[in-house]
Structures are given as structure tokens and as C-alpha cells.
Scaffold this active site. Structure first.
Site, PDB file in Angstrom:
ATOM      1  N   TYR A  60       3.262   9.724  -0.388  1.00  0.00           N
ATOM      2  CA  TYR A  60       4.362   9.161   0.412  1.00  0.00           C
ATOM      3  C   TYR A  60       5.717   9.368  -0.269  1.00  0.00           C
ATOM      4  O   TYR A  60       6.760   9.157   0.357  1.00  0.00           O
ATOM      5  CB  TYR A  60       4.167   7.658   0.673  1.00  0.00           C
ATOM      6  CG  TYR A  60       2.832   7.265   1.288  1.00  0.00           C
ATOM      7  CD1 TYR A  60       2.004   8.214   1.884  1.00  0.00           C
ATOM      8  CD2 TYR A  60       2.404   5.951   1.272  1.00  0.00           C
ATOM      9  CE1 TYR A  60       0.776   7.853   2.420  1.00  0.00           C
ATOM     10  CE2 TYR A  60       1.182   5.583   1.820  1.00  0.00           C
ATOM     11  CZ  TYR A  60       0.362   6.546   2.383  1.00  0.00           C
ATOM     12  OH  TYR A  60      -0.842   6.181   2.914  1.00  0.00           O
ATOM     13  N   LYS A 101      -2.551   5.948  -4.568  1.00  0.00           N
ATOM     14  CA  LYS A 101      -3.651   6.882  -4.283  1.00  0.00           C
ATOM     15  C   LYS A 101      -3.438   8.222  -4.977  1.00  0.00           C
ATOM     16  O   LYS A 101      -2.295   8.681  -5.106  1.00  0.00           O
ATOM     17  CB  LYS A 101      -3.752   7.116  -2.762  1.00  0.00           C
ATOM     18  CG  LYS A 101      -3.693   5.828  -1.942  1.00  0.00           C
ATOM     19  CD  LYS A 101      -3.915   6.011  -0.462  1.00  0.00           C
ATOM     20  CE  LYS A 101      -3.611   4.720   0.264  1.00  0.00           C
ATOM     21  NZ  LYS A 101      -2.223   4.598   0.723  1.00  0.00           N
ATOM     22  N   ASP A 137       0.846  -1.194   0.000  1.00  0.00           N
ATOM     23  CA  ASP A 137       0.000   0.000   0.000  1.00  0.00           C
ATOM     24  C   ASP A 137       0.884   1.247   0.000  1.00  0.00           C
ATOM     25  O   ASP A 137       1.579   1.521   0.980  1.00  0.00           O
ATOM     26  CB  ASP A 137      -0.903   0.013   1.244  1.00  0.00           C
ATOM     27  CG  ASP A 137      -1.884   1.167   1.217  1.00  0.00           C
ATOM     28  OD1 ASP A 137      -2.992   0.985   0.662  1.00  0.00           O
ATOM     29  OD2 ASP A 137      -1.548   2.262   1.713  1.00  0.00           O
ATOM     30  N   HIS A 142      -7.336   9.691  -2.256  1.00  0.00           N
ATOM     31  CA  HIS A 142      -6.704   9.612  -0.936  1.00  0.00           C
ATOM     32  C   HIS A 142      -7.556  10.269   0.168  1.00  0.00           C
ATOM     33  O   HIS A 142      -7.687   9.723   1.264  1.00  0.00           O
ATOM     34  CB  HIS A 142      -5.322  10.279  -1.013  1.00  0.00           C
ATOM     35  CG  HIS A 142      -4.346   9.784  -0.002  1.00  0.00           C
ATOM     36  ND1 HIS A 142      -2.992   9.698  -0.232  1.00  0.00           N
ATOM     37  CD2 HIS A 142      -4.508   9.357   1.274  1.00  0.00           C
ATOM     38  CE1 HIS A 142      -2.373   9.215   0.835  1.00  0.00           C
ATOM     39  NE2 HIS A 142      -3.276   9.015   1.765  1.00  0.00           N
TER      40      HIS A 142
HETATM   41  N1  LIG Z   1      -5.255   6.455   3.549  1.00  0.00           N
HETATM   42  C1  LIG Z   1      -4.692   7.157   4.507  1.00  0.00           C
HETATM   43  O1  LIG Z   1      -5.038   8.318   4.717  1.00  0.00           O
HETATM   44  C2  LIG Z   1      -3.621   6.526   5.349  1.00  0.00           C
HETATM   45  C3  LIG Z   1      -3.160   7.176   6.497  1.00  0.00           C
HETATM   46  C4  LIG Z   1      -2.178   6.555   7.262  1.00  0.00           C
HETATM   47  C5  LIG Z   1      -1.688   5.313   6.878  1.00  0.00           C
HETATM   48  N2  LIG Z   1      -2.136   4.704   5.745  1.00  0.00           N
HETATM   49  C6  LIG Z   1      -1.622   3.383   5.285  1.00  0.00           C
HETATM   50  O2  LIG Z   1      -1.691   2.476   6.390  1.00  0.00           O
HETATM   51  C7  LIG Z   1      -0.390   1.917   6.614  1.00  0.00           C
HETATM   52  C8  LIG Z   1      -0.196   1.565   8.064  1.00  0.00           C
HETATM   53  O3  LIG Z   1      -0.424   2.691   8.894  1.00  0.00           O
HETATM   54  P1  LIG Z   1       0.746   3.499   9.638  1.00  0.00           P
HETATM   55  O4  LIG Z   1       2.002   3.347   8.908  1.00  0.00           O
HETATM   56  O5  LIG Z   1       0.238   4.880   9.852  1.00  0.00           O
HETATM   57  O6  LIG Z   1       0.801   2.858  11.077  1.00  0.00           O
HETATM   58  P2  LIG Z   1       0.828   1.387  11.732  1.00  0.00           P
HETATM   59  O7  LIG Z   1       1.034   0.353  10.705  1.00  0.00           O
HETATM   60  O8  LIG Z   1      -0.382   1.313  12.631  1.00  0.00           O
HETATM   61  O9  LIG Z   1       2.100   1.483  12.696  1.00  0.00           O
HETATM   62  C9  LIG Z   1       3.401   1.660  12.207  1.00  0.00           C
HETATM   63  C10 LIG Z   1       4.316   1.972  13.396  1.00  0.00           C
HETATM   64  O10 LIG Z   1       4.282   0.884  14.329  1.00  0.00           O
HETATM   65  C11 LIG Z   1       5.572   0.321  14.474  1.00  0.00           C
HETATM   66  N3  LIG Z   1       5.395  -1.142  14.457  1.00  0.00           N
HETATM   67  C12 LIG Z   1       5.055  -1.917  13.393  1.00  0.00           C
HETATM   68  N4  LIG Z   1       4.944  -3.197  13.750  1.00  0.00           N
HETATM   69  C13 LIG Z   1       5.232  -3.253  15.076  1.00  0.00           C
HETATM   70  C14 LIG Z   1       5.296  -4.320  16.009  1.00  0.00           C
HETATM   71  N5  LIG Z   1       5.054  -5.580  15.637  1.00  0.00           N
HETATM   72  N6  LIG Z   1       5.612  -4.016  17.301  1.00  0.00           N
HETATM   73  C15 LIG Z   1       5.858  -2.747  17.680  1.00  0.00           C
HETATM   74  N7  LIG Z   1       5.809  -1.695  16.830  1.00  0.00           N
HETATM   75  C16 LIG Z   1       5.498  -1.949  15.538  1.00  0.00           C
HETATM   76  C17 LIG Z   1       6.397   0.810  13.292  1.00  0.00           C
HETATM   77  O11 LIG Z   1       7.755   0.985  13.680  1.00  0.00           O
HETATM   78  P3  LIG Z   1       9.043   0.535  12.786  1.00  0.00           P
HETATM   79  O12 LIG Z   1       8.767   0.891  11.357  1.00  0.00           O
HETATM   80  O13 LIG Z   1      10.138   1.336  13.392  1.00  0.00           O
HETATM   81  O14 LIG Z   1       9.216  -0.947  13.009  1.00  0.00           O
HETATM   82  C18 LIG Z   1       5.762   2.170  13.017  1.00  0.00           C
HETATM   83  O15 LIG Z   1       6.286   3.154  13.893  1.00  0.00           O
HETATM   84  C19 LIG Z   1       0.540   3.028   6.107  1.00  0.00           C
HETATM   85  O16 LIG Z   1       1.874   2.582   5.924  1.00  0.00           O
HETATM   86  C20 LIG Z   1      -0.172   3.430   4.838  1.00  0.00           C
HETATM   87  O17 LIG Z   1       0.086   2.478   3.820  1.00  0.00           O
HETATM   88  C21 LIG Z   1      -3.106   5.304   4.975  1.00  0.00           C
END
Ligand SMILES: NC(=O)c1ccc[n+]([C@@H]2O[C@H](COP(=O)([O-])OP(=O)(O)OC[C@H]3O[C@@H](n4cnc5c(N)ncnc54)[C@H](OP(=O)(O)O)[C@@H]3O)[C@@H](O)[C@H]2O)c1
Length: 282
Positions: free
Chosen positions: A51, A76, A46, A109
Site C-alpha cells: 500500500y 504484510k 491494517d 500477502h
Molecule cells: N489482503 C488483501 O489482499 C486485501 C485486499 C483488499 C483489501 N484489504 C484490506 O481490507 C481493507 C478494506 O477493504 P477495501 O479498502 O478494499 O474496501 P472496503 O472497506 O470494503 O470499502 C472501502 C470503500 O467503501 C467506501 N466506504 C467506506 N465506508 C462507507 C460507508 N459507511 N458508506 C459508504 N461508503 C463507504 C470508501 O469510501 P471513502 O474512503 O471515500 O469514504 C471506499 O471507497 C483494506 O483497506 C485493506 O486493509 C486486503
């Protein structure tokens, strides 16, 4: 090789329920990180123009040795490109950056209801063009509220295949989720572990200890059992593996309910509110 189930989309396509998110991964590190995730077994990435790392995603997929059709890629439409001609140019740019002739899923998006005279309908009609010409196998939206989805239903022909919204134990986003499930729109949960904020929760910790899994695995498993599509982001090799290992255990109804009861409603939201978010990246 992968145990990841797929979800049926309303257009006949299928999406792997677990993917890999690349938000906030430095463009210079993206290819290597994506290649690592694909080696672990992820088959769904994704990304977004916003990004800045679509090129790294394409490079990582090519370096993996997997065929293009073995990896589901989502990107997106960025907030500055909602005007139809800008959207067409943006789609060209996304495909060029990714180095592919199609994306598996393309999303608006953000709805940006306070911009473009509130007109995301014209933008959606251009998304329909992308679906018709095959450059997007499926089309959907992100951060759309119920009234935005109702407007698309009333004024256009195509029901979005997915709505990608913020969902995690502190923000169930239940009203939007319920609408989507009722309308045949798959729910993709962004920030599925609330960027780590839910991992120290006492209840989640208790359940993790009981089932012998990590808090992140428990939360991701909870999403999967609720029917959400998830794509946790991590740049840490052990966590990339950990987040993938969620298909060999299950939570019972009581554990599922305890996690869902952590919902804080609007207080649990970590990202911008879709009704007011109006940022156009510079
Ligand atoms: N459509 C939208 O508006 C929107 C908005 C936000 C996000 N997204 C999408 O959703 C995806 C995921 O959301 P996100 O990146 O915001 O947050 P997330 O996946 O909820 O969390 C990522 C964070 O958690 C840490 N982490 C990951 N796995 C872990 C584990 N097993 N134990 C402890 N910590 C862990 C990562 O650290 P490290 O990397 O340091 O390991 C990073 O700091 C994004 O990458 C993006 O593709 C979309």
C-alpha cells in the site's frame, strides 16, 4: 473507551474484531486519516508494504498519543519478497517504515502458487522466525486457499493465526472460511463492504431501514456476528464514525440468513483470484 470485542488467536494473542484498513489511502494523507480513526476509537490498523503507506500509519499512531501497545498493527509481506533473505529484508523495511520494533500481526500477502516454483512453505518458515524473534507477535496468511493451508499444515509446525480473505455478502468464500474455523484460524474479511458495491443492494437496504441503521453498518454487523475480523477503509470522517458504531445493535437470525443468501459465489468476487494472481509490484 471502546466497545470493540477482541477475538482469541490460536497463539494466545488477541485481536480487536473491528479495525481500520488503509488500502488506497494516499501516503501523504495516511497519518492524518489514521490519527482520525484512532481518535474515533479504532485500535487496529491494517496496512501492507504494497500500500506504500506504512510510514504514514506509524506517524498517525505516534501522533495519536496512544502507547504502541494500545494499537494493534498488521502489515504484510509484499509479493516480490518471498525468497527467505528478501523476506528478512522486507521485515526490516516494514519495521523501519512503521517506526516500531514489532508488528502485532504479519501476513504473507498472497500465496502466489504460480511463482517461486509454488513454494510458499519456505516463506512461511521465515515468518516462523519473525514470530520466534518477537518482531511479529502473531503470524498469518492472506488469500490462502484450502489446499495452500493444508500444505502448510502438512509441512510446517505453525498454524497461521489468521487468513485474510475477500468476504462480503456477494462472496461468502464459505469453503475457505469453514476450513479456517475448523483449523482454529481466525478469518479476516477484506473489502468487507465490497468497496461499496453491496450498499445499494435491495435486501440490505430493507434490513437497514428496519433496524434503523445504514447499509454499511448492517453489513459490518453481519460480519461481526459471523465471527469475522473486519477493517473497513474510509477517508470520509462521517463514515469513519459510522463504521465504528456497530456494537449497540444486533441482527436477528432471519436478517443474518437473508444477507448470507446474497452470496453469488465466484461471480461475486471483486479482487484477483488467489490461484492465479501473480502480480509483483514494480
Ligand atoms: N489482503 C488483501 O489482499 C486485501 C485486499 C483488499 C483489501 N484489504 C484490506 O481490507 C481493507 C478494506 O477493504 P477495501 O479498502 O478494499 O474496501 P472496503 O472497506 O470494503 O470499502 C472501502 C470503500 O467503501 C467506501 N466506504 C467506506 N465506508 C462507507 C460507508 N459507511 N458508506 C459508504 N461508503 C463507504 C470508501 O469510501 P471513502 O474512503 O471515500 O469514504 C471506499 O471507497 C483494506 O483497506 C485493506 O486493509 C486486503
Amino acid at each position: 473507551m471502546s466497545d470493540v470485542p477482541s477475538i482469541d488467536l490460536n497463539d494466545g494473542n488477541r485481536i480487536p474484531q473491528l479495525g481500520f484498513g488503509v488500502f488506497q489511502i494516499d501516503p501523504a494523507d495516511t497519518a492524518e486519516t489514521v490519527e482520525r480513526a484512532l481518535a474515533v476509537g479504532y485500535r487496529h490498523i491494517d496496512t501492507a508494504e504494497m500500500y506504500g503507506n506504512e510510514a504514514g500509519v506509524g506517524e498517525g499512531v505516534r501522533a495519536s498519543g496512544l502507547g504502541r501497545d494500545e494499537v494493534f498493527i498488521t502489515s504484510k509481506l509484499n509479493n516480490g519478497h518471498h525468497e527467505p533473505d528478501d523476506a528478512r529484508r522486507a521485515m526490516d523495511g516494514t519495521l523501519t517504515e512503521l517506526g516500531t520494533d514489532h508488528v502485532d500481526l504479519f501476513l504473507i500477502h498472497w500465496p502466489l502458487p504460480t511463482r517461486y516454483d509454488g513454494d510458499f512453505v519456505s516463506t512461511w518458515r521465515v515468518m516462523e522466525e519473525f514470530k520466534a524473534d518477537g518482531r511479529a507477535r502473531s503470524i498469518g496468511v492472506s488469500n490462502f486457499q484450502v489446499d495452500h493451508l493444508e500444505r502448510l499444515a502438512a509441512e510446517t509446525e505453525t498454524v497461521p493465526a489468521v487468513n485474510q480473505i475477500e468476504v462480503h455478502p456477494y462472496l461468502l468464500n464459505q469453503e475457505v472460511s469453514d476450513y479456517c474455523h475448523g483449523a482454529g484460524i481466525a478469518v479476516e474479511a477484506w473489502s468487507p463492504i465490497a468497496q461499496g458495491r453491496v450498499l445499494d443492494d435491495e435486501t440490505i437496504g430493507e434490513i437497514a431501514e428496519k433496524v434503523g441503521r445504514t447499509p454499511a453498518q448492517v453489513v459490518l454487523r453481519w460480519h461481526v456476528q459471523r465471527g469475522n475480523v473486519v477493517f473497513p477503509k474510509s477517508e470520509t470522517p462521517e463514515r469513519i464514525e459510522e463504521n465504528f458504531a456497530i456494537f449497540d445493535f444486533a441482527l436477528d437470525d432471519a436478517e443474518m440468513a437473508r444477507i448470507s443468501e446474497l452470496d453469488r459465489g465466484e461471480d461475486g468476487r471483486t479482487g484477483p483470484h488467489p490461484d492465479t494472481f501473480a502480480m509483483i509490484p514494480g
